[in-house]
Each structure stands twice: as structure tokens, then as C-alpha cells.
Design a protein around this motif. Sequence first.
Motif, short mmCIF file in Angstrom:
data_model
loop_
_atom_site.label_atom_id
_atom_site.label_comp_id
_atom_site.label_asym_id
_atom_site.label_seq_id
_atom_site.Cartn_x
_atom_site.Cartn_y
_atom_site.Cartn_z
N ASP A 71 12.11 -24.98 -12.45
CA ASP A 71 12.31 -23.68 -11.82
C ASP A 71 12.16 -22.54 -12.83
OD1 ASP A 71 12.98 -22.44 -9.20
OD2 ASP A 71 14.59 -21.54 -10.40
N ALA A 72 12.54 -22.80 -14.08
CA ALA A 72 12.36 -21.79 -15.11
C ALA A 72 10.87 -21.47 -15.29
CB ALA A 72 12.97 -22.26 -16.42
N VAL A 73 10.02 -22.48 -15.24
CA VAL A 73 8.58 -22.25 -15.37
C VAL A 73 8.04 -21.53 -14.13
CG1 VAL A 73 6.32 -23.33 -15.66
CG2 VAL A 73 8.29 -24.20 -16.93
N HIS A 74 8.61 -21.83 -12.97
CA HIS A 74 8.18 -21.14 -11.75
C HIS A 74 8.38 -19.63 -11.86
CE1 HIS A 74 6.68 -23.93 -8.74
NE2 HIS A 74 7.60 -24.80 -9.11
N ALA A 75 9.30 -19.20 -12.69
CA ALA A 75 9.51 -17.76 -12.88
C ALA A 75 8.29 -17.11 -13.51
CB ALA A 75 10.74 -17.52 -13.75
N ILE A 109 5.25 -31.16 -11.51
CA ILE A 109 4.87 -30.47 -10.28
C ILE A 109 4.24 -31.47 -9.32
CG2 ILE A 109 4.58 -28.18 -11.27
CD1 ILE A 109 1.60 -28.70 -11.48
N GLY A 110 4.38 -31.17 -8.05
CA GLY A 110 3.81 -32.05 -7.04
C GLY A 110 4.71 -33.17 -6.62
N GLY A 111 5.94 -33.20 -7.15
CA GLY A 111 6.89 -34.23 -6.75
C GLY A 111 7.73 -33.75 -5.59
N ARG A 112 9.03 -33.94 -5.70
CA ARG A 112 9.90 -33.53 -4.60
C ARG A 112 9.89 -32.01 -4.47
NH1 ARG A 112 15.36 -35.57 -7.62
NH2 ARG A 112 15.30 -34.17 -9.41
N PRO A 113 10.19 -31.49 -3.28
CA PRO A 113 10.16 -30.04 -3.08
C PRO A 113 11.07 -29.31 -4.07
CG PRO A 113 10.38 -31.18 -0.99
CD PRO A 113 10.54 -32.22 -2.05
N GLN A 114 10.58 -28.18 -4.58
CA GLN A 114 11.36 -27.40 -5.53
C GLN A 114 12.16 -26.35 -4.77
OE1 GLN A 114 11.54 -28.23 -8.72
NE2 GLN A 114 10.14 -29.92 -8.25
N LEU A 115 13.48 -26.37 -4.96
CA LEU A 115 14.37 -25.53 -4.17
C LEU A 115 15.08 -24.48 -5.01
CD1 LEU A 115 15.95 -28.32 -1.93
CD2 LEU A 115 14.00 -26.83 -1.42
N GLY A 116 14.70 -24.33 -6.26
CA GLY A 116 15.32 -23.33 -7.12
C GLY A 116 14.93 -21.92 -6.71
N ASN A 118 13.54 -19.41 -8.26
CA ASN A 118 12.21 -18.94 -8.67
C ASN A 118 11.11 -19.61 -7.85
OD1 ASN A 118 13.10 -17.19 -10.80
ND2 ASN A 118 13.51 -19.01 -12.01
N ALA A 119 11.25 -20.89 -7.57
CA ALA A 119 10.27 -21.58 -6.74
C ALA A 119 10.29 -21.04 -5.32
CB ALA A 119 10.54 -23.09 -6.74
N LEU A 120 11.47 -20.76 -4.80
CA LEU A 120 11.56 -20.21 -3.45
C LEU A 120 10.96 -18.80 -3.40
CD1 LEU A 120 15.15 -21.38 -2.38
CD2 LEU A 120 12.94 -22.35 -1.67
N ALA A 121 11.18 -18.01 -4.44
CA ALA A 121 10.60 -16.66 -4.47
C ALA A 121 9.09 -16.72 -4.52
CB ALA A 121 11.14 -15.90 -5.68
N ARG A 122 8.56 -17.67 -5.27
CA ARG A 122 7.10 -17.85 -5.33
C ARG A 122 6.58 -18.25 -3.96
NH1 ARG A 122 3.82 -22.75 -4.48
NH2 ARG A 122 2.12 -22.78 -5.99
#
Length: 241
Positions: A71-75, A109-116, A118-122
Motif C-alpha cells: 500500500d505504501a508503494v500504491h501511494a 501485485i496481482g495477488g489478493r485484492p489490495q484494501l489499503g 492508498n490502493a483504494l484511492a488509486r
Amino acid sequence: MLVWERPEPPDRPVPAPLSRDLIVRTAVELADEAGLESVSLRKLAGALDVGPMRLYGYIDTKDELLDLMVDAVHAEIRPAGDGWREVLTSVAEATRRAVHRHEWFADLIGGRPQLGPNALARGEAVLAALGGVDVDIVMPVVTAVDAYVIGAVRREIAEWRAERATGLDKRQWQKTFGPYLERTFATGRFPALETVVRDGAHLDADETFRIGLGFLLDGIGAGIEAGRPESTRQQGDHPPG
């Protein structure tokens, strides 16, 4: 309660200040330097100069830590542009740049859904840009672009790792295995492959990624247009993007 919702312990200035954000930033630095295998709670505690048990006030498992790192990288992946095509292009390119900065990210990436957050904002920004697209096909569109990007960056990272493992860059690899291909092509069993290898353009990774993404987005645009009711089309109307 998920890690995103769980409060942190009260701050303790001694023996060393600690926070979930500091833990994650340190873990990302360790992974950037030496890969995911370098990220253990013991090594992380050592880098933070705290006892391993103190980390459990902030994270329960290594899986939680990996989720926080992702999630930190999703930022760093911030959609930009006007319209669905520009936004999807920007997300694809930003994701690729993030993988180049954090090689380990390609493995997660591409595994289970990311729910953090930053990922949700993206995801929210991308879906908002696709607001004019039929709700039934929005997720297939986003999934198709994500799948293209994930496959492309994982192939790039695999090539980087192969170069490091063998000590051969692309030119050296071609020189080493070129004679084998010449002998193989001489059998006449692979004429189509031979034509592409001998006569096709030898594109670099940037060009290959850009052209492939363009083809995918062209197809998405055609599919969106084909799915629009005739009554909503105007004379001279063209596919979005």
C-alpha cells in the motif's frame, strides 16, 4: 480488525520512538536494497534498533507487513489526465515506474485484492475517470489493463534477474545463443519465427510497453463504442480517448 483500522499503541519515546509508518518505510528500504527475502521481523527489528516483540504492537504477522508495504508503494501510483484513456495510460506507466523503483513490488501485485487506503484511492480515481463507461464492463476494462501491466513488468524483472544471475546482458546473451538459433533456423522448421527475428524491429522495453498498451487501449475503446446504444451516438462520434 484489519491492520488498516487497528489503532497503534501509545507512543513510547524510549528505548526508541516507533510507529507503523516508520516500520513500513524501513521494511520498504530493506526490500529495495536486498529483496523481499531480507524482510523478516528479526532483521526489521534490528534495523529499527528495537526488540522483535515490540513490532507486534503494530503488526500481527509478516503478511500484514507485506500488505502495508504494497500500500505504501500504491501511494506513488497517482492517476492523472482527462478521460479514461489518459488515466489508464498514466496508471499503467506509473505502476511500471514504481516496479522499477521497487523490484520486489512485481512479486506482490496481482495477488489478493489490495484494501489499503492508498490502493483504494488509486482505484477510486481510476473508476471515477471511467464514470461514462457502462458499469457492467468497468471492472473487465480495469482488470485487462492491470493484467497487461503486471505481465509486462514481471517479464522485465525476470530479464533483469536473469542478467544478474548469468552475468550476460541482452547483447551478450544474443552473442552466446546466436549460433544455436542460426542452426535451428537452418532446419526450416520455424520460418515465421525466423522472419520476425531477422526482419522485425528490435524494440527496447519502453517502446514494447508503450506499443502494447496502445493496442490494448485501442481495443478497449472499440469495445466501449460498440456497446453504446445507437441513440446515444452523434454524427461523427468517435470512440473515447
